[in-house]
Scaffold this motif. Structure first.
Motif, PDB file in Angstrom:
ATOM      1  N   ASP A   4      -5.226   0.538 -13.187  1.00 33.43           N
ATOM      2  CA  ASP A   4      -5.935   1.617 -12.761  1.00 33.43           C
ATOM      3  C   ASP A   4      -7.280   1.645 -13.112  1.00 33.43           C
ATOM      4  O   ASP A   4      -8.265   2.785 -12.901  1.00 33.43           O
ATOM      5  CB  ASP A   4      -5.439   3.078 -13.442  1.00 33.43           C
ATOM      6  CG  ASP A   4      -5.265   2.984 -14.800  1.00 33.43           C
ATOM      7  OD1 ASP A   4      -5.585   1.849 -15.599  1.00 33.43           O
ATOM      8  OD2 ASP A   4      -5.113   3.958 -15.630  1.00 33.43           O
ATOM      9  N   THR A   6      -5.913  -2.685  -6.276  1.00 28.76           N
ATOM     10  CA  THR A   6      -5.687  -1.171  -6.410  1.00 28.76           C
ATOM     11  C   THR A   6      -7.050  -0.698  -6.120  1.00 28.76           C
ATOM     12  O   THR A   6      -7.378   0.550  -6.885  1.00 28.76           O
ATOM     13  CB  THR A   6      -5.222  -1.170  -8.035  1.00 28.76           C
ATOM     14  OG1 THR A   6      -5.793  -1.600  -8.873  1.00 28.76           O
ATOM     15  CG2 THR A   6      -3.713  -1.315  -7.927  1.00 28.76           C
ATOM     16  N   ARG A  64      -8.138   0.366  -2.860  1.00 31.20           N
ATOM     17  CA  ARG A  64      -7.676   1.467  -2.013  1.00 31.20           C
ATOM     18  C   ARG A  64      -6.810   2.753  -2.766  1.00 31.20           C
ATOM     19  O   ARG A  64      -5.847   2.503  -3.748  1.00 31.20           O
ATOM     20  CB  ARG A  64      -6.919   0.935  -0.887  1.00 31.20           C
ATOM     21  CG  ARG A  64      -7.592  -0.184  -0.133  1.00 31.20           C
ATOM     22  CD  ARG A  64      -6.652  -0.819   0.693  1.00 31.20           C
ATOM     23  NE  ARG A  64      -6.241   0.098   1.904  1.00 31.20           N
ATOM     24  CZ  ARG A  64      -5.521  -0.012   2.808  1.00 31.20           C
ATOM     25  NH1 ARG A  64      -4.759  -1.413   3.119  1.00 31.20           N
ATOM     26  NH2 ARG A  64      -5.085   0.800   3.696  1.00 31.20           N
ATOM     27  N   LYS A  65      -7.162   3.866  -2.364  1.00 25.26           N
ATOM     28  CA  LYS A  65      -6.893   4.974  -3.211  1.00 25.26           C
ATOM     29  C   LYS A  65      -5.248   5.094  -3.176  1.00 25.26           C
ATOM     30  O   LYS A  65      -4.604   5.329  -4.207  1.00 25.26           O
ATOM     31  CB  LYS A  65      -7.455   6.293  -2.465  1.00 25.26           C
ATOM     32  CG  LYS A  65      -7.127   7.576  -3.218  1.00 25.26           C
ATOM     33  CD  LYS A  65      -7.532   8.780  -2.465  1.00 25.26           C
ATOM     34  CE  LYS A  65      -9.194   8.941  -2.734  1.00 25.26           C
ATOM     35  NZ  LYS A  65      -9.578   9.727  -1.471  1.00 25.26           N
ATOM     36  N   TRP A  66      -4.754   5.091  -2.069  1.00 24.84           N
ATOM     37  CA  TRP A  66      -3.297   5.321  -2.040  1.00 24.84           C
ATOM     38  C   TRP A  66      -2.325   4.176  -2.697  1.00 24.84           C
ATOM     39  O   TRP A  66      -1.385   4.593  -3.347  1.00 24.84           O
ATOM     40  CB  TRP A  66      -2.810   5.421  -0.485  1.00 24.84           C
ATOM     41  CG  TRP A  66      -3.257   6.647   0.165  1.00 24.84           C
ATOM     42  CD1 TRP A  66      -4.180   6.864   0.953  1.00 24.84           C
ATOM     43  CD2 TRP A  66      -2.752   8.322  -0.452  1.00 24.84           C
ATOM     44  NE1 TRP A  66      -4.216   8.355   1.238  1.00 24.84           N
ATOM     45  CE2 TRP A  66      -3.613   9.146   0.232  1.00 24.84           C
ATOM     46  CE3 TRP A  66      -1.698   8.320  -1.242  1.00 24.84           C
ATOM     47  CZ2 TRP A  66      -3.333  10.517   0.368  1.00 24.84           C
ATOM     48  CZ3 TRP A  66      -1.560   9.758  -1.283  1.00 24.84           C
ATOM     49  CH2 TRP A  66      -2.296  10.801  -0.548  1.00 24.84           C
ATOM     50  N   VAL A  67      -3.082   2.893  -2.527  1.00 20.58           N
ATOM     51  CA  VAL A  67      -2.138   1.667  -3.280  1.00 20.58           C
ATOM     52  C   VAL A  67      -2.468   1.983  -4.664  1.00 20.58           C
ATOM     53  O   VAL A  67      -1.495   1.736  -5.605  1.00 20.58           O
ATOM     54  CB  VAL A  67      -2.977   0.489  -2.842  1.00 20.58           C
ATOM     55  CG1 VAL A  67      -2.283  -0.703  -3.568  1.00 20.58           C
ATOM     56  CG2 VAL A  67      -2.665   0.221  -1.425  1.00 20.58           C
ATOM     57  N   ARG A  68      -3.546   2.377  -5.282  1.00 20.95           N
ATOM     58  CA  ARG A  68      -3.917   2.514  -6.562  1.00 20.95           C
ATOM     59  C   ARG A  68      -2.827   3.699  -7.127  1.00 20.95           C
ATOM     60  O   ARG A  68      -2.151   3.512  -8.144  1.00 20.95           O
ATOM     61  CB  ARG A  68      -5.224   2.881  -6.882  1.00 20.95           C
ATOM     62  CG  ARG A  68      -5.529   3.992  -7.925  1.00 20.95           C
ATOM     63  CD  ARG A  68      -5.602   3.352  -9.413  1.00 20.95           C
ATOM     64  NE  ARG A  68      -5.814   4.532 -10.340  1.00 20.95           N
ATOM     65  CZ  ARG A  68      -6.742   4.989 -10.654  1.00 20.95           C
ATOM     66  NH1 ARG A  68      -7.957   4.869  -9.986  1.00 20.95           N
ATOM     67  NH2 ARG A  68      -6.681   6.028 -11.591  1.00 20.95           N
ATOM     68  N   LEU A  69      -2.581   4.968  -6.360  1.00 17.53           N
ATOM     69  CA  LEU A  69      -1.978   6.089  -6.757  1.00 17.53           C
ATOM     70  C   LEU A  69      -0.343   5.411  -6.866  1.00 17.53           C
ATOM     71  O   LEU A  69       0.449   5.864  -7.914  1.00 17.53           O
ATOM     72  CB  LEU A  69      -2.243   7.328  -5.964  1.00 17.53           C
ATOM     73  CG  LEU A  69      -3.376   7.867  -6.161  1.00 17.53           C
ATOM     74  CD1 LEU A  69      -3.677   8.958  -5.338  1.00 17.53           C
ATOM     75  CD2 LEU A  69      -4.034   8.186  -7.319  1.00 17.53           C
ATOM     76  N   LEU A  70       0.013   4.895  -5.832  1.00 16.90           N
ATOM     77  CA  LEU A  70       1.598   4.422  -5.737  1.00 16.90           C
ATOM     78  C   LEU A  70       1.636   3.653  -7.012  1.00 16.90           C
ATOM     79  O   LEU A  70       2.993   3.690  -7.818  1.00 16.90           O
ATOM     80  CB  LEU A  70       2.070   3.751  -4.306  1.00 16.90           C
ATOM     81  CG  LEU A  70       1.835   4.804  -3.423  1.00 16.90           C
ATOM     82  CD1 LEU A  70       1.752   4.003  -2.000  1.00 16.90           C
ATOM     83  CD2 LEU A  70       3.056   5.796  -3.424  1.00 16.90           C
ATOM     84  N   TRP A  78      -8.063  18.811  -3.092  1.00 16.65           N
ATOM     85  CA  TRP A  78      -6.958  17.908  -3.261  1.00 16.65           C
ATOM     86  C   TRP A  78      -7.031  17.220  -4.475  1.00 16.65           C
ATOM     87  O   TRP A  78      -6.312  17.040  -5.328  1.00 16.65           O
ATOM     88  CB  TRP A  78      -6.365  17.098  -2.148  1.00 16.65           C
ATOM     89  CG  TRP A  78      -5.183  16.249  -2.489  1.00 16.65           C
ATOM     90  CD1 TRP A  78      -4.047  16.755  -2.178  1.00 16.65           C
ATOM     91  CD2 TRP A  78      -5.343  14.907  -3.233  1.00 16.65           C
ATOM     92  NE1 TRP A  78      -2.995  15.558  -2.596  1.00 16.65           N
ATOM     93  CE2 TRP A  78      -3.880  14.393  -3.106  1.00 16.65           C
ATOM     94  CE3 TRP A  78      -6.229  14.165  -3.346  1.00 16.65           C
ATOM     95  CZ2 TRP A  78      -3.547  13.200  -3.379  1.00 16.65           C
ATOM     96  CZ3 TRP A  78      -5.856  13.087  -4.031  1.00 16.65           C
ATOM     97  CH2 TRP A  78      -4.446  12.483  -3.971  1.00 16.65           C
ATOM     98  N   TYR A 126      -5.203  17.164  -8.214  1.00 21.10           N
ATOM     99  CA  TYR A 126      -4.203  16.045  -8.440  1.00 21.10           C
ATOM    100  C   TYR A 126      -4.652  15.647  -9.854  1.00 21.10           C
ATOM    101  O   TYR A 126      -3.741  15.268 -10.602  1.00 21.10           O
ATOM    102  CB  TYR A 126      -4.493  14.944  -7.411  1.00 21.10           C
ATOM    103  CG  TYR A 126      -3.715  13.546  -7.848  1.00 21.10           C
ATOM    104  CD1 TYR A 126      -2.357  13.423  -7.681  1.00 21.10           C
ATOM    105  CD2 TYR A 126      -4.473  12.501  -8.716  1.00 21.10           C
ATOM    106  CE1 TYR A 126      -1.862  12.234  -8.262  1.00 21.10           C
ATOM    107  CE2 TYR A 126      -3.899  11.269  -8.911  1.00 21.10           C
ATOM    108  CZ  TYR A 126      -2.685  11.284  -8.569  1.00 21.10           C
ATOM    109  OH  TYR A 126      -2.078   9.891  -9.176  1.00 21.10           O
TER     110      TYR A 126
END
Length: 819
Positions: free
Chosen positions: A460, A515, A517-523, A581, A585
């Motif tokens: 992260d 990681t 990219r935002k969504w890849v990082r969060l997943l 958001w 979050y």
């Protein structure tokens, strides 16, 4: 009737300690044809030092070839002894041992392991000192296979008492110690070498500007301590008497795997201390060149992290050199008990302290007594004649042992100069005793508690692409210091683009994606525990960025470092800065972490208060919070005495509203228009777009891009001050960075920066309500003398030293482990 022996091992080339001793064993046993019938399978998998440990299809074919040769010999010779040298814990060597031993042990009943490369046996039976690269389950499976192929050999030969862990771990029927030996490399020591040594010692003691000559002689790899040696010299130069000079020679060549890092560090040392340190590089040395190299140097530096014996240390002892070394198993066994200049392996700071102590003792009492004692130890134990006699006697006993009971075998060898031990049942107790011996020889701090296995999540942290730049710096320093303490075994989990674990880490698991990219990082943050499980699990899971995954059930017990509650502050004061958001979050993640984490760390009392306010606000029951503070990456750089300053100040610019970059630019622009005399203001980083037009009309504001670390250090050194107008911080790491490089700081009063700097100075604080207070603070810090700034830097270094921060964290990790 001669005893049949099949030696399945590589003789030179390439030339290194293990292949040299195999050649000596061959020559020793072949010189006694009346006692031994010697056959040799020259298992040459490498023709150069660079090829050692590499895997290739050609080596697979060689494996089949050497197996065929050994099997042919077996059918020609009745019940021979198979002499075999197990490899180290590297995939290529482990796989080769599996392929060879799983077949050879079907044909050879009497297998003798000579543990020149240590670690494979104890690793196979659960030792955590070593791990194979890759997933934990592959390491676990590999240990089981190695335990099977190595189990219960006819005998094991160790090369020193402290290198017997493998022998005991694999439950050898007989355990022997046969010291390695060499021809006396200095037969004219008394006549030629001794007078030169005495002359050099008196010269070092009497000269006002002494020059100590240090020798590192080994093939330059990471495991041999090459980088540790350079880091040791760096720390030594920072703390030794400034009148001292050093010449260090690296002989043996540098491995291609570290040559770029080696050259970079050499250049750094030469640049920082051009008149105080000379670094000489030599290739592989033999004969007279090698002898002359030993004679011409005062101190032998042996920082190897992993040795079974330490042949070069023996050569140094033979030349009457003083030895400063890392206490790896073999080196510790070669040197006398309570040798004063031993440091824990992979700990350059401790090694530098020992080297400094050695130099100071030479200056204070120039005596040959220590060198003579080491020379005498060589003469008593490590001469070639001793090795040949002991190896011959050992192999004779092993040849007779199959006709003897275990008790008779043990009794008949009790008076030998080597030692044979029997009984599988006693092996675990002996191994325990040796482990105790290893602990007693390490640093005092490591005696207090057993090592902790620590899993650290770094995926992260994407420095330069999110807010984790300062956190990444903190993580790097803390993890390196924890690893160097010898009290933790760290596994890091990173992505292809994130902060990585350093070479000191026990292992680094790099996820096969980035990681950023935002969504890849969060997943990845939340689901990595599902597809990345350790077996056995670590003692503690540590999250240095301060957010637990939602699937936290697989990450227990957990420790987090929460640096601040700026996300809540921005949501309250700058709601337009992020989306609703994003605020929701990250607020949810902070609340989840505070509820679920087993222990919470933070970096200042100010941050601790922020967290308590946040918990009270969201009705989260208060937990114990431990303040560790933060270390600074620049503590490895010597504190400047009187750096040359340019007529400018710097600010680390940011678009984040709480950093107040726009506020500072407006103040500066207005002061310039009002005719105030100002130094140049250098803005390093991103400029908020709403004030970019002011830069075009200003002649005292200069915009600079984001700077890499070397350029940033130069910027700190040249600036007359650093301005930190941030209205909230968790710690304020740039303030330390500035003072560590001789630059005072202006900061907002009432923030954590005031707390952090308050141990050293009260100068530089100002109010965000008054531009006048900023310029008054700036005048105040620019009036500080170089001596005053230096004293502040030294006090801050003492207060926030990485070792102190690591010690506070370790106490928490131990408490969590013992729950």
């Amino acid at each position: 009737m001669p005893i049949p022996i099949v030696i399945f091992a590589q003789a030179p080339p390439p030339e290194h300690g293990q292949s040299r001793m195999v050649m000596l064993a061959l020559e020793t046993l072949r010189n006694k044809p009346e006692s031994f019938e010697v056959h040799h399978v020259n298992a040459r998998f490498s023709n150069s030092l660079e090829e050692i440990g590499e895997s290739s299809f050609g080596k697979m074919l060689l494996t089949a070839k050497y197996l065929y040769q050994a099997i042919r010999i077996r059918f020609k010779v009745r019940n021979p002894i198979l002499y075999y040298v197990p490899g180290p814990v590297k995939w290529s060597s482990v796989l080769r041992d599996w392929a060879l031993l799983s077949v050879l042990r079907l044909f050879y009943r009497r297998v003798v392991f000579h543990w020149h490369a240590i670690g494979h046996g104890e690793w196979a039976h659960g030792s955590e000192r070593l791990k194979l690269n890759g997933p934990c389950y592959s390491d676990w499976i590999a240990r089981k296979i190695s335990a099977w192929v190595l189990d219960n050999p006819f005998a094991s030969i160790a090369v020193s008492p402290t290198s017997q862990k493998d022998s005991f771990a694999v439950a050898s029927k007989r355990n022997l110690i046969v010291y390695n030996g060499i021809e006396d490399p200095s037969p004219t020591f008394e006549e030629d070498v001794l007078p030169q040594r005495l002359e050099r010692l008196h010269k070092l003691a009497s000269e006002e500007i002494p020059c100590f000559k240090v020798l590192f002689l080994s093939h330059g790899t990471l495991e041999k301590g090459t980088i540790d040696a350079l880091n040791c010299m760096k720390r030594l130069m920072e703390h030794c008497d400034p009148s001292w000079r050093f010449q260090i020679t690296f002989a043996g060549g540098v491995s291609g795997s570290i040559v770029i890092q080696f050259n970079s560090m050499v250049e750094e040392l030469r640049t920082k201390w051009p008149d105080r340190i000379e670094i000489i590089e030599k290739g592989y040395l033999t004969g007279d060149d090698k002898h002359r190299c030993f004679v011409d140097h005062d101190i032998f530096l042996a920082p190897s992290r992993w040795e079974s014996f330490g042949l070069t240390v023996v050569e140094a002892m033979a030349h009457g050199m003083q030895v400063v070394a890392a206490a790896s198993d073999g080196v510790k066994g070669v040197l006398p008990e309570k040798h004063p200049y031993l440091a824990p392996p992979a700990n350059p700071t401790a090694l530098a302290n020992r080297l400094l102590q050695c130099c100071a003792n030479i200056r204070a009492a120039p005596s040959l007594e220590a060198g003579r004692a080491l020379r005498q130890r060589f003469l008593d134990f490590y001469q070639l004649k001793d090795f040949t006699n002991n190896l011959t006697e050992a192999m004779m006993k092993l040849g007779e042992a199959s006709a003897l009971s275990p008790a008779a075998s043990s009794s008949s060898s009790s008076n030998s100069k080597f030692k044979i031990q029997n009984s599988k049942s006693s092996s675990s107790a002996s191994l325990s005793g040796l482990c105790d011996l290893a602990v007693q020889s390490s640093s005092p701090i490591s005696n207090l508690q057993s090592p902790i296995s620590l899993s650290v999540y770094l995926a992260d942290q994407n420095p330069g692409h999110d807010r984790s730049f300062g956190i990444s710096r903190m993580s790097q320093v803390v993890l390196d210091t924890l690893q160097a303490s010898g009290r933790v075994d760290i596994e890091t989990i990173a992505s292809k683009t994130s902060q990585q674990g350093s070479e000191r880490m026990g292992s680094t698991r790099v996820l096969p994606w980035g990681t950023r990219r935002k969504w890849v990082r969060l997943l990845t943050d939340h689901f990595h525990p599902l597809f990345h499980r350790s077996a056995p699990p670590p003692d503690v899971y540590y999250f240095p960025k301060g957010y637990l995954p939602l699937i936290d059930i697989f990450c227990q017990p957990s420790v987090v470092t929460i640096h601040d509650t700026i996300i809540q502050y921005d949501g309250d004061h700058y709601p337009e800065w992020r989306s609703r958001w994003a605020y929701a979050y990250w607020g949810m993640m902070l609340k989840h972490t505070l509820r679920k984490a087993d222990r919470i760390l933070t970096v200042s009392e100010s941050s601790k208060s922020q967290i308590h306010v946040f918990m009270d606000r969201h009705r989260i029951p208060r937990k114990e919070i431990t303040v560790t503070y933060e270390p600074c990456l620049y503590e490895m750089i010597p504190q400047p005495e009187n750096p040359t300053k340019e007529n400018h100040v710097i600010h680390l610019a940011s678009c984040e509203p709480h950093k107040r970059t726009a506020h500072l630019i407006r103040w500066w622009h207005d002061a310039e228009k009002a005719g105030r005399t100002l130094p140049m203001l250098h803005l390093i980083g991103q400029i908020p777009p709403e004030v970019s037009h002011l830069l075009a009309s200003s002649h005292s504001i200069v915009k600079q891009p984001f700077l890499e670390d070397n350029a940033l250090q130069a910027a700190y050194l040249e600036a007359r001050a650093l301005i930190l107008p941030s209205e909230i911080e968790g710690f304020g790491l740039p303030a330390l960075e500035a003072y560590y490089l001789g630059t005072p700081v202006c900061f907002v009063q009432g923030t954590s920066v005031e707390e952090v700097l308050g141990v050293a100075t009260n100068h530089g604080k100002f109010s965000l309500e008054s531009a006048q207070s900023l310029f008054a603070a700036l005048d105040e810090v620019m009036a500080m003398s170089p001596e005053e700034v230096r004293e502040c830097g030294l006090k801050l270094r003492e207060t926030y030293a990485a070792e102190k921060v690591a010690e506070r964290m370790l106490s928490v990790f131990h408490a969590v482990k013992n729950w």
